[in-house]
Design a protein around this motif. Sequence first.
Motif, PDB file in Angstrom:
ATOM      1  N   LYS A  20       0.727  -1.320   0.752  1.00 57.39           N
ATOM      2  CA  LYS A  20       0.146   0.441   0.190  1.00 57.39           C
ATOM      3  C   LYS A  20       0.910   1.105   0.064  1.00 57.39           C
ATOM      4  CE  LYS A  20      -3.748  -2.294   2.375  1.00 57.39           C
ATOM      5  NZ  LYS A  20      -4.849  -1.849   3.584  1.00 57.39           N
ATOM      6  N   LEU A  21       0.379   2.134  -1.415  1.00 55.18           N
ATOM      7  CA  LEU A  21       0.985   3.215  -0.720  1.00 55.18           C
ATOM      8  C   LEU A  21       0.563   4.802  -0.463  1.00 55.18           C
ATOM      9  CD1 LEU A  21       2.883   2.160  -4.635  1.00 55.18           C
ATOM     10  CD2 LEU A  21       4.231   2.383  -2.525  1.00 55.18           C
ATOM     11  N   GLY A  22       0.062   4.533  -0.401  1.00 54.76           N
ATOM     12  CA  GLY A  22      -1.510   5.737   0.398  1.00 54.76           C
ATOM     13  C   GLY A  22      -1.748   5.907  -0.998  1.00 54.76           C
ATOM     14  N   CYS A  23      -2.111   7.720  -0.026  1.00 57.63           N
ATOM     15  CA  CYS A  23      -3.664   8.198  -1.103  1.00 57.63           C
ATOM     16  C   CYS A  23      -2.721   9.507  -1.605  1.00 57.63           C
ATOM     17  CB  CYS A  23      -4.912   8.548  -0.117  1.00 57.63           C
ATOM     18  SG  CYS A  23      -5.718   6.910   0.364  1.00 57.63           S
ATOM     19  N   ILE A  24      -3.676   9.859  -2.479  1.00 58.86           N
ATOM     20  CA  ILE A  24      -3.371  11.001  -3.756  1.00 58.86           C
ATOM     21  C   ILE A  24      -3.275  11.805  -2.749  1.00 58.86           C
ATOM     22  CG2 ILE A  24      -2.948  12.162  -5.615  1.00 58.86           C
ATOM     23  CD1 ILE A  24      -4.785   9.338  -7.050  1.00 58.86           C
ATOM     24  N   ILE A  25      -1.671  12.736  -2.961  1.00 53.18           N
ATOM     25  CA  ILE A  25      -1.732  13.936  -2.242  1.00 53.18           C
ATOM     26  C   ILE A  25      -1.947  15.209  -3.258  1.00 53.18           C
ATOM     27  CG2 ILE A  25      -1.064  12.910   0.075  1.00 53.18           C
ATOM     28  CD1 ILE A  25       1.770  14.271  -1.155  1.00 53.18           C
ATOM     29  N   ASP A  26      -1.276  14.823  -4.160  1.00 53.19           N
ATOM     30  CA  ASP A  26      -1.665  16.090  -5.364  1.00 53.19           C
ATOM     31  C   ASP A  26      -1.726  15.161  -7.166  1.00 53.19           C
ATOM     32  OD1 ASP A  26      -2.114  18.119  -6.242  1.00 53.19           O
ATOM     33  OD2 ASP A  26       0.261  18.746  -6.062  1.00 53.19           O
ATOM     34  N   ILE A  27      -1.593  15.762  -8.016  1.00 52.50           N
ATOM     35  CA  ILE A  27      -1.450  15.735  -9.114  1.00 52.50           C
ATOM     36  C   ILE A  27      -0.853  16.619 -10.266  1.00 52.50           C
ATOM     37  CG2 ILE A  27      -3.204  15.367 -10.962  1.00 52.50           C
ATOM     38  CD1 ILE A  27      -5.640  14.483  -8.877  1.00 52.50           C
ATOM     39  N   ASP A  28      -0.370  16.065 -11.022  1.00 48.48           N
ATOM     40  CA  ASP A  28       0.707  17.003 -11.847  1.00 48.48           C
ATOM     41  C   ASP A  28      -0.419  17.001 -12.961  1.00 48.48           C
ATOM     42  OD1 ASP A  28       2.865  17.549 -10.307  1.00 48.48           O
ATOM     43  OD2 ASP A  28       3.934  15.397 -11.617  1.00 48.48           O
ATOM     44  N   LEU A  29      -0.765  18.164 -13.845  1.00 50.33           N
ATOM     45  CA  LEU A  29      -1.237  18.213 -15.050  1.00 50.33           C
ATOM     46  C   LEU A  29      -0.396  18.956 -16.027  1.00 50.33           C
ATOM     47  CD1 LEU A  29      -4.813  20.174 -13.835  1.00 50.33           C
ATOM     48  CD2 LEU A  29      -4.307  17.607 -14.373  1.00 50.33           C
ATOM     49  N   ASP A  30      -1.208  18.932 -17.230  1.00 53.66           N
ATOM     50  CA  ASP A  30       0.036  18.817 -18.858  1.00 53.66           C
ATOM     51  C   ASP A  30      -1.598  20.119 -19.301  1.00 53.66           C
ATOM     52  OD1 ASP A  30       0.528  19.786 -21.559  1.00 53.66           O
ATOM     53  OD2 ASP A  30       1.755  18.029 -21.389  1.00 53.66           O
ATOM     54  N   ILE A  31      -1.032  20.868 -18.795  1.00 51.05           N
ATOM     55  CA  ILE A  31      -2.276  22.487 -18.522  1.00 51.05           C
ATOM     56  C   ILE A  31      -2.374  22.765 -20.822  1.00 51.05           C
ATOM     57  CG2 ILE A  31      -3.086  24.695 -18.177  1.00 51.05           C
ATOM     58  CD1 ILE A  31      -3.338  23.140 -16.088  1.00 51.05           C
ATOM     59  N   GLU A  32      -1.866  22.797 -21.083  1.00 48.86           N
ATOM     60  CA  GLU A  32      -1.311  22.731 -23.013  1.00 48.86           C
ATOM     61  C   GLU A  32      -1.979  21.674 -23.045  1.00 48.86           C
ATOM     62  OE1 GLU A  32       2.297  23.606 -24.504  1.00 48.86           O
ATOM     63  OE2 GLU A  32       2.675  24.714 -22.839  1.00 48.86           O
ATOM     64  N   LYS A  33      -1.512  20.469 -22.962  1.00 53.90           N
ATOM     65  CA  LYS A  33      -2.657  19.491 -23.605  1.00 53.90           C
ATOM     66  C   LYS A  33      -3.890  18.925 -22.479  1.00 53.90           C
ATOM     67  CE  LYS A  33       1.630  17.723 -25.645  1.00 53.90           C
ATOM     68  NZ  LYS A  33       2.440  16.506 -25.490  1.00 53.90           N
ATOM     69  N   GLY A  34      -4.355  19.398 -21.907  1.00 53.92           N
ATOM     70  CA  GLY A  34      -5.556  19.214 -21.052  1.00 53.92           C
ATOM     71  C   GLY A  34      -5.536  17.563 -20.531  1.00 53.92           C
ATOM     72  N   ARG A  35      -4.619  16.908 -20.389  1.00 55.28           N
ATOM     73  CA  ARG A  35      -4.962  15.606 -19.020  1.00 55.28           C
ATOM     74  C   ARG A  35      -3.669  15.572 -17.796  1.00 55.28           C
ATOM     75  NH1 ARG A  35      -0.379  12.264 -21.583  1.00 55.28           N
ATOM     76  NH2 ARG A  35       1.560  13.566 -21.502  1.00 55.28           N
ATOM     77  N   VAL A  36      -4.226  14.912 -17.152  1.00 52.71           N
ATOM     78  CA  VAL A  36      -3.356  14.070 -16.002  1.00 52.71           C
ATOM     79  C   VAL A  36      -1.718  13.337 -16.716  1.00 52.71           C
ATOM     80  CG1 VAL A  36      -3.393  13.002 -14.170  1.00 52.71           C
ATOM     81  CG2 VAL A  36      -5.250  14.427 -14.845  1.00 52.71           C
ATOM     82  N   THR A  37      -0.733  13.806 -15.551  1.00 55.40           N
ATOM     83  CA  THR A  37       0.216  13.837 -16.554  1.00 55.40           C
ATOM     84  C   THR A  37       0.787  12.662 -14.978  1.00 55.40           C
ATOM     85  OG1 THR A  37       1.735  15.402 -15.601  1.00 55.40           O
ATOM     86  CG2 THR A  37       1.061  15.110 -17.897  1.00 55.40           C
ATOM     87  N   ALA A  38       0.438  12.898 -14.110  1.00 57.09           N
ATOM     88  CA  ALA A  38       1.222  12.056 -12.845  1.00 57.09           C
ATOM     89  C   ALA A  38      -0.063  12.123 -11.629  1.00 57.09           C
ATOM     90  CB  ALA A  38       2.600  12.463 -12.611  1.00 57.09           C
ATOM     91  N   ILE A  39       0.295  11.112 -11.020  1.00 54.77           N
ATOM     92  CA  ILE A  39      -0.443  11.306  -9.302  1.00 54.77           C
ATOM     93  C   ILE A  39       1.285  11.441  -8.524  1.00 54.77           C
ATOM     94  CG2 ILE A  39      -2.268  10.470 -10.797  1.00 54.77           C
ATOM     95  CD1 ILE A  39      -1.271   8.064  -8.873  1.00 54.77           C
ATOM     96  N   VAL A  40       0.159  12.176  -8.007  1.00 56.81           N
ATOM     97  CA  VAL A  40       1.055  12.706  -6.332  1.00 56.81           C
ATOM     98  C   VAL A  40       1.062  11.685  -4.723  1.00 56.81           C
ATOM     99  CG1 VAL A  40       3.914  14.068  -5.107  1.00 56.81           C
ATOM    100  CG2 VAL A  40       2.157  14.371  -7.351  1.00 56.81           C
TER     101      VAL A  40
END
Length: 82
Positions: A20-40
């Motif tokens: 178990k790695l825990g719960c998501i604390i943040d999300i990385d977004l590519d604003i120009e392409k409008g998509r999620v690039t990673a979870i933190v």
Amino acid sequence: MVKISELRTREVINVLDGKKLGCIIDIDLDIEKGRVTAIVLPGPSRWLGFFSRRENVVVPWEKISKIGRDVILVELGDHLLS
């Protein structure tokens, strides 16, 4: 469609070792392409973690295997967790 607030409540589990790695604390977004690039995720706690800074774990979107109703499954090797 899934809301970010709903994703933050789901436990993230590494399918390679079952940890178990825990719960998501943040999300990385590519604003120009409008998509999620990673979870933190919060980094692993260390001995005397109270006094040391914890490094976050960034999980690239490509490493997410499945987003389920209760959990998010990811495939992370040891090199991404250290």
